[in-house]
Design an enzyme around this catalytic site. Structure first.
Site, PDB file in Angstrom:
ATOM      1  N   LYS A  17       0.847  -1.194   0.000  1.00 40.13           N
ATOM      2  CA  LYS A  17       0.000   0.000   0.000  1.00 40.13           C
ATOM      3  C   LYS A  17       0.881   1.242   0.000  1.00 40.13           C
ATOM      4  O   LYS A  17       1.779   1.379   0.833  1.00 40.13           O
ATOM      5  CB  LYS A  17      -0.920  -0.010   1.214  1.00 40.13           C
ATOM      6  CG  LYS A  17      -1.854   1.213   1.286  1.00 40.13           C
ATOM      7  CD  LYS A  17      -2.746   1.146   2.523  1.00 40.13           C
ATOM      8  CE  LYS A  17      -3.550   2.421   2.689  1.00 40.13           C
ATOM      9  NZ  LYS A  17      -4.377   2.425   3.917  1.00 40.13           N
ATOM     10  N   ASP A  39      -2.909  10.155   3.744  1.00 34.50           N
ATOM     11  CA  ASP A  39      -4.333   9.810   3.734  1.00 34.50           C
ATOM     12  C   ASP A  39      -5.092  10.710   4.693  1.00 34.50           C
ATOM     13  O   ASP A  39      -5.004  10.563   5.908  1.00 34.50           O
ATOM     14  CB  ASP A  39      -4.513   8.337   4.129  1.00 34.50           C
ATOM     15  CG  ASP A  39      -5.988   7.953   4.214  1.00 34.50           C
ATOM     16  OD1 ASP A  39      -6.807   8.638   3.571  1.00 34.50           O
ATOM     17  OD2 ASP A  39      -6.297   6.977   4.910  1.00 34.50           O
ATOM     18  N   LYS A  75     -10.884  12.175   8.302  1.00 33.26           N
ATOM     19  CA  LYS A  75     -10.417  11.725   9.610  1.00 33.26           C
ATOM     20  C   LYS A  75     -10.406  12.905  10.587  1.00 33.26           C
ATOM     21  O   LYS A  75     -10.265  14.058  10.168  1.00 33.26           O
ATOM     22  CB  LYS A  75      -8.986  11.192   9.511  1.00 33.26           C
ATOM     23  CG  LYS A  75      -8.792   9.963   8.660  1.00 33.26           C
ATOM     24  CD  LYS A  75      -7.308   9.602   8.594  1.00 33.26           C
ATOM     25  CE  LYS A  75      -7.036   8.441   7.659  1.00 33.26           C
ATOM     26  NZ  LYS A  75      -7.503   7.167   8.233  1.00 33.26           N
ATOM     27  N   ASP A  96       1.011   5.857   5.968  1.00 32.92           N
ATOM     28  CA  ASP A  96       0.092   4.980   5.251  1.00 32.92           C
ATOM     29  C   ASP A  96       0.728   4.338   4.024  1.00 32.92           C
ATOM     30  O   ASP A  96       0.054   3.639   3.272  1.00 32.92           O
ATOM     31  CB  ASP A  96      -1.169   5.758   4.848  1.00 32.92           C
ATOM     32  CG  ASP A  96      -2.424   4.908   4.936  1.00 32.92           C
ATOM     33  OD1 ASP A  96      -2.378   3.845   5.589  1.00 32.92           O
ATOM     34  OD2 ASP A  96      -3.454   5.299   4.364  1.00 32.92           O
ATOM     35  N   ASP A 127     -12.549   6.751   3.230  1.00 27.72           N
ATOM     36  CA  ASP A 127     -11.394   6.442   4.075  1.00 27.72           C
ATOM     37  C   ASP A 127     -11.061   4.955   4.045  1.00 27.72           C
ATOM     38  O   ASP A 127     -10.127   4.514   4.703  1.00 27.72           O
ATOM     39  CB  ASP A 127     -11.655   6.904   5.513  1.00 27.72           C
ATOM     40  CG  ASP A 127     -10.380   6.955   6.342  1.00 27.72           C
ATOM     41  OD1 ASP A 127      -9.287   7.066   5.743  1.00 27.72           O
ATOM     42  OD2 ASP A 127     -10.467   6.882   7.586  1.00 27.72           O
ATOM     43  N   GLU A 174      -9.813   3.592   1.438  1.00 26.09           N
ATOM     44  CA  GLU A 174      -9.217   3.819   0.113  1.00 26.09           C
ATOM     45  C   GLU A 174      -8.084   2.858  -0.213  1.00 26.09           C
ATOM     46  O   GLU A 174      -7.828   2.563  -1.377  1.00 26.09           O
ATOM     47  CB  GLU A 174      -8.708   5.262   0.015  1.00 26.09           C
ATOM     48  CG  GLU A 174      -7.312   5.529   0.555  1.00 26.09           C
ATOM     49  CD  GLU A 174      -7.129   5.192   2.032  1.00 26.09           C
ATOM     50  OE1 GLU A 174      -6.014   4.791   2.399  1.00 26.09           O
ATOM     51  OE2 GLU A 174      -8.078   5.333   2.818  1.00 26.09           O
ATOM     52  N   ARG A 233      -7.645  -0.324   0.096  1.00 28.52           N
ATOM     53  CA  ARG A 233      -8.032  -1.553  -0.600  1.00 28.52           C
ATOM     54  C   ARG A 233      -8.372  -1.274  -2.064  1.00 28.52           C
ATOM     55  O   ARG A 233      -8.234  -2.155  -2.906  1.00 28.52           O
ATOM     56  CB  ARG A 233      -9.182  -2.227   0.139  1.00 28.52           C
ATOM     57  CG  ARG A 233     -10.482  -1.458   0.155  1.00 28.52           C
ATOM     58  CD  ARG A 233     -11.374  -1.843   1.312  1.00 28.52           C
ATOM     59  NE  ARG A 233     -10.850  -1.335   2.569  1.00 28.52           N
ATOM     60  CZ  ARG A 233     -11.448  -1.507   3.744  1.00 28.52           C
ATOM     61  NH1 ARG A 233     -12.580  -2.184   3.820  1.00 28.52           N
ATOM     62  NH2 ARG A 233     -10.920  -1.019   4.846  1.00 28.52           N
TER      63      ARG A 233
END
Length: 485
Positions: free
Chosen positions: A253, A258, A265, A276, A335, A337, A339
């Site tokens: 990833k 993010d 968030k 992230d 959020d 995102e 995946r």
């Protein structure tokens, strides 16, 4: 750090300090002449005692470290003991230290011991001080492993492997620790290209136009809200030229930042969202180590690097988006995102690169952290044999994992009425997130590692720093080493 091996008593007065390890209740003084009473040091696990001797003869700074009970010793306990000793040596301003193998050589081979020492010394000596005006100059510079052997060729190979693993893990740590205003998707691609040249693997970088040609619509949707464009990064190392059809795929990833997108968030949840991309850092570090050690294996890594930000162009909750695989996705939460980027990366490796096995690693869900805390990585897999290989790899690396189940009852939760899949649903989020990714592996043996809890440490441990941990690098290396020919 320079790491060497030499025969006991062959290099007197070259080391400032010395590390002596002892088992609980076993007196290390039987084979040394240092003035320490048994009641002052009993060898309990991680018990430490230092002597700073007013002598001109070196080594005059002695660190005793406890290993605990002899019948409970393992690689990780030795790793922690060495790590604590290295940190102590820095407190004592030791530049050059030696490690005695007395006692340890009766339980581990010298090769095993040398690799653990080398790897741990590099890991424990790490500090991310790039942005500090006043940097700490007291880092250990040289470590000497002293033993009774004369043939050092095999030992030096082990030292080299340990150093390589330590340095590759620190490469990953550096990337995770970089702030997101510095490490944009383009900058990450440049860092990967630099690592490829240094460690010996090939790198291909694709811009947004090429990403669109691949049909990676889910990935592009996530990236749309940011002024910083995405970069799809592919790393290739072919060490087994006789079996080029056998390829292991790695997907990390690569969200360099993010915000949560429109499903924003809270501030407390955004501060460390530079991390992230820790999954991508793990893949970069692992491939770097594999290439430098010239393992006889073929591996292709993929990183869908981008930022998840807010703007008038950003994707929205309620949108239905497409994927490279042609499966549609209902966006319930922007959020969730990671995946979306991962599935396009996974499908690319399966469909375009014809990998035989695939592993993805990601800071994917807060649910994984809530379930297993900050010391255990959550894992899902569709293949028992592949998972057992991962378990054996963790026995070498010392990184802990726990397997979560894949159940049809949970698979139903990601199947909405108006699209093929949804990226967020009610139920066990750690599991449904992994199952979501499994929909794109086309039945290939697959492992998913959720490092949301283990990629970052809020405290300094024996050989793990505060900040990016580099988790996954060594485990993936040992996994692929077992798969090598």
């Amino acid at each position: 750090m320079e790491i060497i091996v030499s025969k006991i008593n062959s290099n007197k007065n070259i080391s400032d300090g010395k590390i002596i390890m002892a088992f609980e209740g076993e007196n290390p003084l039987e084979e040394t002449n240092y003035p320490i009473k048994k009641e002052e040091f009993n060898g309990k696990f991680l018990e430490i005692k230092t002597l700073n001797l007013a002598l001109e003869e070196k080594p005059n700074k002695i660190i005793f470290i406890g290993l605990g009970k002899r019948d409970e010793i393992n690689h990780e306990k030795i790793r922690k003991a060495i790590g604590k000793s290295i940190k102590e040596s820095n407190k004592l301003n030791i530049k050059n230290i030696e490690v005695s193998t007395i006692g340890i050589d009766k339980i581990l081979t010298l090769n095993e011991f040398s690799k653990i020492i080398s790897e741990t010394a590099i890991l424990a000596n790490y500090k991310f001080d790039k942005y500090l005006s006043n940097k700490n100059k007291t880092k250990l510079e040289k470590l000497n492993i002293v033993c009774n052997e004369d043939d050092y060729d095999e030992i030096n190979k082990s030292i080299n492997e340990g150093k390589t693993l330590g340095e590759a893990t620190n490469l990953a740590r550096n990337l995770v620790n970089e702030p997101s205003n510095i490490l944009t998707p383009i900058k990450l691609s440049e860092e990967v290209d630099k690592a490829g040249k240094e460690y010996g693997f090939d790198v291909e970088v694709y811009d947004e136009k090429e990403i669109k040609k691949f049909g990676m619509e889910a990935y592009l949707e996530v990236s749309k809200g940011s002024i910083n464009p995405p970069r799809f990064i592919v790393m290739k190392y072919f060490g087994d030229k006789d079996n080029e059809e056998n390829i292991v795929g790695l997907v990390g990833k690569g969200l360099t930042y993010d915000s949560g997108g429109l499903s924003l968030k809270p501030n407390s949840g955004m501060v460390n969202m530079k991390t992230d991309m820790a999954g991508s850092a793990a893949v970069i570090g692992a491939i770097a180590a594999i290439a430098k050690m010239e393992l006889k294996i073929n591996v292709i890594g993929a990183i869908a690097a981008c930022e998840n930000m807010i703007s008038s162009k950003a994707y929205k909750p309620g949108d239905i988006i497409n994927t490279m695989a042609g499966k549609t996705i209902l966006v319930n939460n922007t959020d969730a995102e990671g995946r979306l980027t991962l599935v396009d990366g996974v499908y690319y490796l399966v469909e375009k690169e014809n990998v035989n096995k695939i592993l993805d690693i990601a800071t994917l869900t807060g649910a994984a952290q809530r379930a297993f805390g900050n010391h255990v990585t959550a894992v899902l897999s569709n293949d028992d044999t592949f998972y057992r290989e991962l378990e054996r790899a963790t026995e070498e690396s010392g990184e802990m994992i726990a397997r979560a189940p894949i159940l049809d009852e949970y698979r139903k939760l990601i199947k909405p009425d108006i699209a093929d899949l949804t990226n967020s649903s009610k139920g066990p989020g750690m599991i449904t997130a992994g199952i979501f990714i499994s929909e794109f592996v086309k039945g290939k043996p697959w492992i998913h590692m959720d490092i949301a809890g283990t990629s970052w440490s809020e405290e300094e441990l024996e050989y793990i720093p505060k900040g990016g941990t580099g988790v996954g690098v060594r485990t993936i290396y040992y996994l692929l080493k077992e798969n090598s020919n």
